[in-house]
Design a protein around this motif. Structure first.
Motif, mmCIF file in Angstrom:
data_model
loop_
_atom_site.group_PDB
_atom_site.id
_atom_site.type_symbol
_atom_site.label_atom_id
_atom_site.label_comp_id
_atom_site.label_asym_id
_atom_site.label_seq_id
_atom_site.Cartn_x
_atom_site.Cartn_y
_atom_site.Cartn_z
ATOM 1 N N UNK A 91 -4.932 -6.733 -2.193
ATOM 2 C CA UNK A 91 -3.432 -5.328 -2.539
ATOM 3 C C UNK A 91 -3.587 -4.115 -2.935
ATOM 4 N N UNK A 92 -2.812 -2.880 -3.271
ATOM 5 C CA UNK A 92 -2.896 -1.786 -3.431
ATOM 6 C C UNK A 92 -3.773 -2.140 -5.074
ATOM 7 N N UNK A 93 -3.295 -3.321 -5.852
ATOM 8 C CA UNK A 93 -4.040 -3.496 -6.986
ATOM 9 C C UNK A 93 -4.873 -4.184 -7.187
ATOM 10 N N UNK A 94 -5.869 -5.023 -6.264
ATOM 11 C CA UNK A 94 -6.588 -5.335 -5.887
ATOM 12 C C UNK A 94 -7.234 -5.542 -4.871
ATOM 13 N N UNK A 95 -7.879 -3.405 -4.099
ATOM 14 C CA UNK A 95 -8.597 -3.666 -2.802
ATOM 15 C C UNK A 95 -9.761 -4.063 -2.424
ATOM 16 N N UNK A 148 -3.637 1.605 5.697
ATOM 17 C CA UNK A 148 -3.687 0.761 4.687
ATOM 18 C C UNK A 148 -5.313 0.691 4.422
ATOM 19 N N UNK A 149 -6.330 1.547 5.193
ATOM 20 C CA UNK A 149 -6.943 2.370 4.599
ATOM 21 C C UNK A 149 -7.269 3.134 4.069
ATOM 22 N N UNK A 150 -8.058 3.576 2.609
ATOM 23 C CA UNK A 150 -7.678 4.812 2.244
ATOM 24 C C UNK A 150 -9.369 4.584 1.993
ATOM 25 N N UNK A 151 -9.572 6.698 1.850
ATOM 26 C CA UNK A 151 -10.974 6.992 1.574
ATOM 27 C C UNK A 151 -11.152 7.951 0.551
ATOM 28 N N UNK A 173 -14.635 3.743 0.641
ATOM 29 C CA UNK A 173 -13.649 3.105 1.128
ATOM 30 C C UNK A 173 -12.621 2.180 0.801
ATOM 31 N N UNK A 174 -11.995 2.052 0.214
ATOM 32 C CA UNK A 174 -11.282 0.496 0.586
ATOM 33 C C UNK A 174 -9.641 0.901 0.933
ATOM 34 N N UNK A 175 -9.469 -0.801 1.243
ATOM 35 C CA UNK A 175 -8.473 -1.774 2.130
ATOM 36 C C UNK A 175 -7.517 -2.116 1.138
ATOM 37 N N UNK A 176 -6.245 -1.691 1.146
ATOM 38 C CA UNK A 176 -5.279 -1.783 0.182
ATOM 39 C C UNK A 176 -4.148 -3.344 0.389
ATOM 40 N N UNK A 177 -4.546 -3.888 1.740
ATOM 41 C CA UNK A 177 -3.710 -5.658 2.314
ATOM 42 C C UNK A 177 -4.602 -5.799 3.062
#
Length: 374
Positions: free
Chosen positions: A74-78, A106-109, A114-118
């Motif tokens: 999730x956005x709070x627990x990527x 959905x992927x942020x760098x 690198x993290x996925x938020x969904x």
């Protein structure tokens, strides 16, 4: 002068069709490039030799990943990744081990991180193996008029050409004294919509001599002559057919359309339709169209619904009935009469055989859809 046949001399609709279809064989199929096959009637069922797609394929642009690695994201627990996953675009095969495609946002760098938020589910953004076509499936049957979607399927199977039947129909218009050609134009369009090619020619005057001369042509699969079958002093189509020994019968127990004539020039079936639009349309549906469908191998759509009202029909004449679909029932609009107003509202038509006095309300009635027959 050709007097209209008396009721007692009319042959039944069933007998007329039997005589025309007796020596009528499907036209020889021809291979045509897929780019030219739209509207042709397929001669051989298309069969998929293998699954399509042959491998899992992306249906959108995004990041290819394994869904089980993203559970709980999730956005709070990527979910953190060790490296940037593979990027795929719509139509690309998925890399080994991947079962989903994530949207870009959905992927942020952030720097090296690198993290996925969904999270997502297996198969998201993916067309799986065989999801479009299973191996050995037959998605397009023989006898179907080819649509744009059918051609996409043929290309997916890997074909470049298709075996189709597209009969050639010669239309000879014997115009009325006022020169109107609306009936001939309607029938020509109906022939094209039925999957055939049209060669059209107009007879000089109403003596039908040109119509008779056309019977010597051997390059067509069917001949339709429009007009000159009635009781007018100048109506000579039937006499011209008789002079060429091509006449099988004149006068069909069909309402409307009783002055229709049938014949054969060699192996080529000939149907002479009345010049009046309603009579020509009835004869086209019930006599000429079944012959053309035999030549092309086409199967036309039918729909079975209960009748909303009783249909009464006099014995001895086959009546063409126009129907409208209303609340999952067939509502009769007109019996033995094809007015333009009724035609504009109708969805289908059916023939009440001459041996029948009609159908009771609630009777299941199988009708032909107008969109396939005109």
């Amino acid at each position: 002068m050709n007097p209209r046949p008396a009721t007692g001399s009319l042959i039944s609709l069933e007998e007329a069709l039997s005589r025309l279809l007796e020596r009528c064989e499907p036209a020889e199929p021809k291979e045509v490039p897929i780019s030219q096959a739209l509207g042709h009637v397929l001669a051989q069922t298309l069969t998929a030799n293998g699954p399509y797609p042959a491998q899992n394929t992306a249906t959108r642009d995004g990041w290819a990943l394994r869904s089980q690695d993203l559970v709980g994201a999730t956005a709070y627990s990527p979910v953190l990744l060790n490296e940037l996953p593979p990027w795929v675009e719509s139509g690309d095969a998925l890399p080994a081990g991947c079962d989903c495609v994530l949207e870009p946002e959905v992927l942020e760098q952030i720097g090296p991180m690198v993290q996925v938020i969904a999270e997502t589910i297996p198969g998201a953004g993916v067309r799986r193996i065989g999801e479009d076509l299973k191996a050995e499936s037959a998605p397009v049957p023989a006898g179907k008029m080819l649509s744009a979607v059918d051609l996409v399927i043929a290309r997916a199977i890997g074909l470049e050409k298709l075996a189709t039947r597209r009969p050639l129909v010669r239309i000879v218009n014997v115009p009325p004294a006022n020169g109107a050609s609306s009936t001939a134009l309607l029938i020509a369009e109906a022939v094209r919509r039925a999957g055939a090619d049209v060669m059209s020619i107009e007879a000089a005057g109403r003596d039908a001599k040109l119509a008779a001369a056309e019977l010597n042509e051997t390059g067509c699969d069917m001949i339709l002559i429009i007009g000159g079958t009635g009781e007018g002093r100048a109506d000579a189509t039937v006499a011209a057919l008789a002079e060429k020994s091509a006449l099988l019968a004149h006068g069909i127990a069909l309402q409307p359309g009783r002055t229709t004539a049938i014949g054969r020039a060699g192996k080529c079936p000939v149907v002479a339709l009345p010049g009046a639009l309603d009579q020509a349309l009835a004869a086209w549906w019930t006599i000429a169209l079944p012959v053309l469908d035999r030549l092309s191998g086409r199967h036309i759509s039918e729909e079975t619904l209960p009748l909303a009202l009783k249909i009464s029909s006099g014995p001895g004449m086959a009546d063409v009935v126009l129907l409208k679909r209303e609340e999952a029932k067939w509502l009769p609009l007109s019996i033995g009469d094809l007015s333009l107003g009724s035609l504009s509202r109708a969805d289908a038509w059916v023939v009440i055989p001459g041996r029948s006095e009609g159908y009771a309300s609630g009777t299941l009635c199988t009708a032909y859809l107008l969109r396939d027959t005109m």
